[in-house]
Write a protein that holds these residues in place. Sequence first.
Motif, PDB file in Angstrom:
ATOM      1  N   TYR A  46      -5.486  10.142 -10.628  1.00 41.45           N
ATOM      2  CA  TYR A  46      -5.016  11.633 -10.058  1.00 41.45           C
ATOM      3  C   TYR A  46      -4.007  11.296  -8.874  1.00 41.45           C
ATOM      4  O   TYR A  46      -4.068  10.338  -8.132  1.00 41.45           O
ATOM      5  CB  TYR A  46      -6.191  12.073  -9.482  1.00 41.45           C
ATOM      6  CG  TYR A  46      -7.300  12.771 -10.009  1.00 41.45           C
ATOM      7  CD1 TYR A  46      -7.447  13.868 -10.708  1.00 41.45           C
ATOM      8  CD2 TYR A  46      -8.623  11.954 -10.213  1.00 41.45           C
ATOM      9  CE1 TYR A  46      -8.309  14.451 -11.361  1.00 41.45           C
ATOM     10  CE2 TYR A  46      -9.726  12.506 -10.689  1.00 41.45           C
ATOM     11  CZ  TYR A  46      -9.548  13.677 -11.494  1.00 41.45           C
ATOM     12  OH  TYR A  46     -10.779  13.942 -11.922  1.00 41.45           O
ATOM     13  N   VAL A  96      -2.494  13.783  -5.975  1.00 42.56           N
ATOM     14  CA  VAL A  96      -2.489  15.135  -5.390  1.00 42.56           C
ATOM     15  C   VAL A  96      -1.294  15.110  -4.381  1.00 42.56           C
ATOM     16  O   VAL A  96      -1.054  14.338  -3.425  1.00 42.56           O
ATOM     17  CB  VAL A  96      -3.951  15.366  -4.789  1.00 42.56           C
ATOM     18  CG1 VAL A  96      -3.827  16.572  -4.068  1.00 42.56           C
ATOM     19  CG2 VAL A  96      -4.911  15.014  -5.828  1.00 42.56           C
ATOM     20  N   MET A 136       0.497  17.673 -15.346  1.00 46.63           N
ATOM     21  CA  MET A 136       0.622  18.221 -14.244  1.00 46.63           C
ATOM     22  C   MET A 136      -0.115  19.665 -14.419  1.00 46.63           C
ATOM     23  O   MET A 136       0.132  20.412 -15.227  1.00 46.63           O
ATOM     24  CB  MET A 136       2.208  18.554 -13.782  1.00 46.63           C
ATOM     25  CG  MET A 136       2.393  19.242 -12.515  1.00 46.63           C
ATOM     26  SD  MET A 136       4.143  18.908 -11.875  1.00 46.63           S
ATOM     27  CE  MET A 136       5.052  20.174 -13.257  1.00 46.63           C
ATOM     28  N   VAL A 137      -0.873  19.870 -13.061  1.00 43.33           N
ATOM     29  CA  VAL A 137      -1.244  21.244 -12.809  1.00 43.33           C
ATOM     30  C   VAL A 137      -1.000  21.790 -11.563  1.00 43.33           C
ATOM     31  O   VAL A 137      -1.011  21.014 -10.568  1.00 43.33           O
ATOM     32  CB  VAL A 137      -2.902  21.339 -13.099  1.00 43.33           C
ATOM     33  CG1 VAL A 137      -3.106  21.416 -14.574  1.00 43.33           C
ATOM     34  CG2 VAL A 137      -3.452  20.430 -12.231  1.00 43.33           C
ATOM     35  N   HIS A 138      -0.647  23.046 -11.684  1.00 44.44           N
ATOM     36  CA  HIS A 138      -0.608  23.823 -10.198  1.00 44.44           C
ATOM     37  C   HIS A 138      -0.714  25.332 -10.253  1.00 44.44           C
ATOM     38  O   HIS A 138      -1.065  25.740 -11.141  1.00 44.44           O
ATOM     39  CB  HIS A 138       0.837  23.482  -9.596  1.00 44.44           C
ATOM     40  CG  HIS A 138       1.927  23.664 -10.081  1.00 44.44           C
ATOM     41  ND1 HIS A 138       2.383  25.180 -10.557  1.00 44.44           N
ATOM     42  CD2 HIS A 138       2.820  23.138 -11.105  1.00 44.44           C
ATOM     43  CE1 HIS A 138       3.608  25.107 -11.156  1.00 44.44           C
ATOM     44  NE2 HIS A 138       3.638  24.048 -11.595  1.00 44.44           N
ATOM     45  N   LYS A 147      -2.352  25.740 -17.606  1.00 41.46           N
ATOM     46  CA  LYS A 147      -3.191  24.756 -16.865  1.00 41.46           C
ATOM     47  C   LYS A 147      -4.316  24.145 -17.660  1.00 41.46           C
ATOM     48  O   LYS A 147      -4.494  22.967 -17.752  1.00 41.46           O
ATOM     49  CB  LYS A 147      -4.036  25.864 -15.751  1.00 41.46           C
ATOM     50  CG  LYS A 147      -3.457  25.560 -14.293  1.00 41.46           C
ATOM     51  CD  LYS A 147      -4.101  26.249 -13.498  1.00 41.46           C
ATOM     52  CE  LYS A 147      -3.999  27.737 -13.314  1.00 41.46           C
ATOM     53  NZ  LYS A 147      -4.488  28.310 -12.214  1.00 41.46           N
ATOM     54  N   GLU A 163      -2.998  21.273 -19.897  1.00 42.49           N
ATOM     55  CA  GLU A 163      -2.829  20.080 -19.301  1.00 42.49           C
ATOM     56  C   GLU A 163      -4.146  19.467 -18.687  1.00 42.49           C
ATOM     57  O   GLU A 163      -4.168  18.163 -18.883  1.00 42.49           O
ATOM     58  CB  GLU A 163      -2.088  20.347 -17.992  1.00 42.49           C
ATOM     59  CG  GLU A 163      -0.453  20.781 -18.326  1.00 42.49           C
ATOM     60  CD  GLU A 163       0.300  19.643 -18.590  1.00 42.49           C
ATOM     61  OE1 GLU A 163       0.802  18.938 -18.081  1.00 42.49           O
ATOM     62  OE2 GLU A 163       0.551  19.674 -19.916  1.00 42.49           O
ATOM     63  N   MET A 164      -5.092  20.193 -18.247  1.00 45.05           N
ATOM     64  CA  MET A 164      -6.500  19.497 -17.963  1.00 45.05           C
ATOM     65  C   MET A 164      -7.005  18.920 -19.027  1.00 45.05           C
ATOM     66  O   MET A 164      -7.643  18.081 -18.988  1.00 45.05           O
ATOM     67  CB  MET A 164      -7.103  20.827 -17.223  1.00 45.05           C
ATOM     68  CG  MET A 164      -7.028  21.211 -15.936  1.00 45.05           C
ATOM     69  SD  MET A 164      -6.830  19.900 -14.631  1.00 45.05           S
ATOM     70  CE  MET A 164      -8.538  19.323 -14.502  1.00 45.05           C
ATOM     71  N   LEU A 199      -2.564  12.180 -13.766  1.00 47.48           N
ATOM     72  CA  LEU A 199      -2.470  13.854 -13.398  1.00 47.48           C
ATOM     73  C   LEU A 199      -1.978  14.106 -12.240  1.00 47.48           C
ATOM     74  O   LEU A 199      -2.388  13.906 -11.181  1.00 47.48           O
ATOM     75  CB  LEU A 199      -3.879  14.420 -13.704  1.00 47.48           C
ATOM     76  CG  LEU A 199      -4.134  15.831 -13.289  1.00 47.48           C
ATOM     77  CD1 LEU A 199      -3.204  16.833 -14.382  1.00 47.48           C
ATOM     78  CD2 LEU A 199      -5.502  16.164 -12.962  1.00 47.48           C
ATOM     79  N   ALA A 257      -1.203  17.012  -9.540  1.00 47.71           N
ATOM     80  CA  ALA A 257      -1.697  18.316  -9.052  1.00 47.71           C
ATOM     81  C   ALA A 257      -1.619  18.530  -7.564  1.00 47.71           C
ATOM     82  O   ALA A 257      -1.414  17.928  -6.597  1.00 47.71           O
ATOM     83  CB  ALA A 257      -3.204  18.181  -9.569  1.00 47.71           C
ATOM     84  N   ILE A 269      -7.113  21.106  -8.009  1.00 49.89           N
ATOM     85  CA  ILE A 269      -8.040  20.294  -8.589  1.00 49.89           C
ATOM     86  C   ILE A 269      -9.349  19.838  -7.564  1.00 49.89           C
ATOM     87  O   ILE A 269     -10.231  19.086  -7.921  1.00 49.89           O
ATOM     88  CB  ILE A 269      -7.755  18.563  -9.136  1.00 49.89           C
ATOM     89  CG1 ILE A 269      -7.054  18.048  -8.130  1.00 49.89           C
ATOM     90  CG2 ILE A 269      -6.653  19.116 -10.196  1.00 49.89           C
ATOM     91  CD1 ILE A 269      -7.333  16.447  -8.237  1.00 49.89           C
TER      92      ILE A 269
END
Length: 700
Positions: free
Chosen positions: A485, A487, A520-522, A530, A533-534, A545, A547, A551
């Motif tokens: 991850y 972040v 990528m998630v945001h 989302k 991607e998850m 990942l 983010a 998360i």
Amino acid sequence: MAGLELEDRSIVYLPGVGPRRAELLKQELGIVSYSDLLHYFPYKYLDRSQIYRVSDLTENMPYIQLRGRILRFETLGEGSGKRLVARFTDGTGEVDLVWFKGLSSVEGRYKLNTEYLVFGKPVVFNHQYNIPHPELDDPEQAGQLASGLVPYYNTTAKMKRAFLNSRTIQNLQYTLLSSLKWHLDETLSPDVLAKTGLVSRSEAIRHIHFPSDIRHMEEARRRLKFEELFYIQLRMLRTASDRKRKYRGILFSRVGDYFNTFYKKYLPFELTNAQKRVIREMRADMGSGRQMNRLLQGDVGSGKTLVALLLMLLALDNHCQACLMAPTEILATQHYATIREFLKGMDVKVELLTGSTRKKERERILPGIASGDIQIVIGTHALIEDTVNFASLGLAIIDEQHRFGVEQRARLWVKNPVLPHVLVMTATPIPRTLAMTLYGDLDVSVIDELPPGRKPVKTLHRYDTKKAELYAFLRQEIGKGRQVYVVYPLIEGSEKLDYKDLEAGFETFKAVFPEYQVCMVHGRMKASEKEEEMRRFVSGEAQILLATTVIEVGVNVPNASVMVIESAERFGLSQLHQLRGRVGRGAEQSYCILISSYKLSSDTRKRLEIMVSSNNGFEIAEADLRLRGHGDLEGTRQSGEGVDLKIANLATDGQILQYARDLALAILDEDPELLSEPHRILNERLSILFKKRIDWARIS
Ligand code: ADP
Ligand code: MG
């Protein structure tokens, strides 16, 4: 003047205020009534009772006063180190007065060889005393103030521009207190005053604004801190005791097939002793015939979800429904998936209900909830909308982060004919004093043990100048089959830049790791994007990942063993700890890498050091409280009625708090409705403080 009148009397009528200042006081400080002004306390005092001699200066002195003259001015240093130094003497020695800002105006304002009173805090620099940014006053003018402790009130820039500064507020307090002729109604009962030995309210309010010496100031502060904490506790404990006396809870008398079958056949691992203990505590509550209102605290990864599931099964065994409310869609979805997975093979109807549940789905789910056909519902705030009606809700679990206040919690389930049992789970441990203040009406259970076989996460702090080493390390871990991850902070007010950082990071990672998949998630993505991607990350398709903090809560990918936190200096301690909890869930050694710039304030450096040295959420929460104070703690500011303390400090006043709570408890034990003569005053005060009359018992 009676207490009630003070609450109602508008500040605009106070001589010296008028409409314009009244508006400013309201806008900037929330001061509306006479009483508000009296309760606007100084944040510090300057001791003008004594004039010190330069030769008597010692280390660790508070703000002090010197009397003497300036010998010469000198400008030293370059750039950000540039400063104006005034050599000052009182005949017993010399000391430097130093300014880093407003150099030219300072030099123009003060004359050489003229007497000044200097206020400031001496510090040692280069084996010499100096006083940074002192205040200088003409001794003649200051003469009238040169006794006692002078109060300083916080004011805003806008107020200062309108000449509504600390001194003005001091004058207004003086006017107000003189007009009251020192007769203020007492707000604590005689028995409380006698037991605590605290000074009267009149004395406290007078001395908090105009103390004649330090002892009076401290007595006043102690009384006002106690009072503030005492009423919060009295209200919380009264809520809890009324609830217990008046409302029957649904009796969960049996442990049946749902619970037993799951426990014997499907439970994938032995429960920890702590999990067993908290389940026992809650079974006792729910089997008592009274409504359960409990807070479950446990560190990240301590297994709260499984506890929640077992309790929900207990509800089903007693012919009731259960629901679990999560703070975000992602978390609700994750809980839903986890619980479906746990219950695979069992015949339990579980559904997910969130804001983005499609209309058609909703039309299927809502009747199912109303008929009782759906047994467990997992969701977000959508669960408490008017359209959701349970046939027989027996247990409501709130996975916190919302930090519902006491009253908000009260409103959640009032539409149910019988109040369900309520369990609040905190996502992060919170310090004891904060728990007593935010959740003082709840009974508390603590999971103080992690499941066995976990290797503690190794935490490292690295500067952002060492990116090449970081990438090499990540490559090595991904090579072993692990996932990572990364972040990025997302801070209110700087979202634009933050998203830029995240997107730049995304491009960099794709370029540095062409052989791997990066996702990528945001928060700005559509729910469906989302989710996709998850899914790529959870399935192992993607190795990295990126983010924002979306998360933070809840995702569970045991194969992910590295958590990289960019700009770690911008996160709060409990947030960092929460993020770190996302790794270390599998059998491998996991890592949390805190990336920061090189330039750090000493507080920030301390915070990162605590993260590196401790894996214990409770320890970290206490440190966070000490470093930042409760005002800044996550979740407390947006809570609406969270912790808005005027004078008490949860980091340092733990003892007063405990004492206040014990005393409130003893009083309610003896006189639960506060009806006896000495306690009438407490009852009245409660309703003034918490305005509307509360149905004390109808709160869950
Ligand atoms: P949190 O308290 O942070 O919500 P979770 O409920 O998400 O923690 O649990 C963290 C992980 O530990 C999950 O993968 C869960 O399945 C696992 N777990 C929970 N209880 C136990 C246990 N008694 N033994 C082993 N693993 C457990
Ligand atoms: Mg959890």
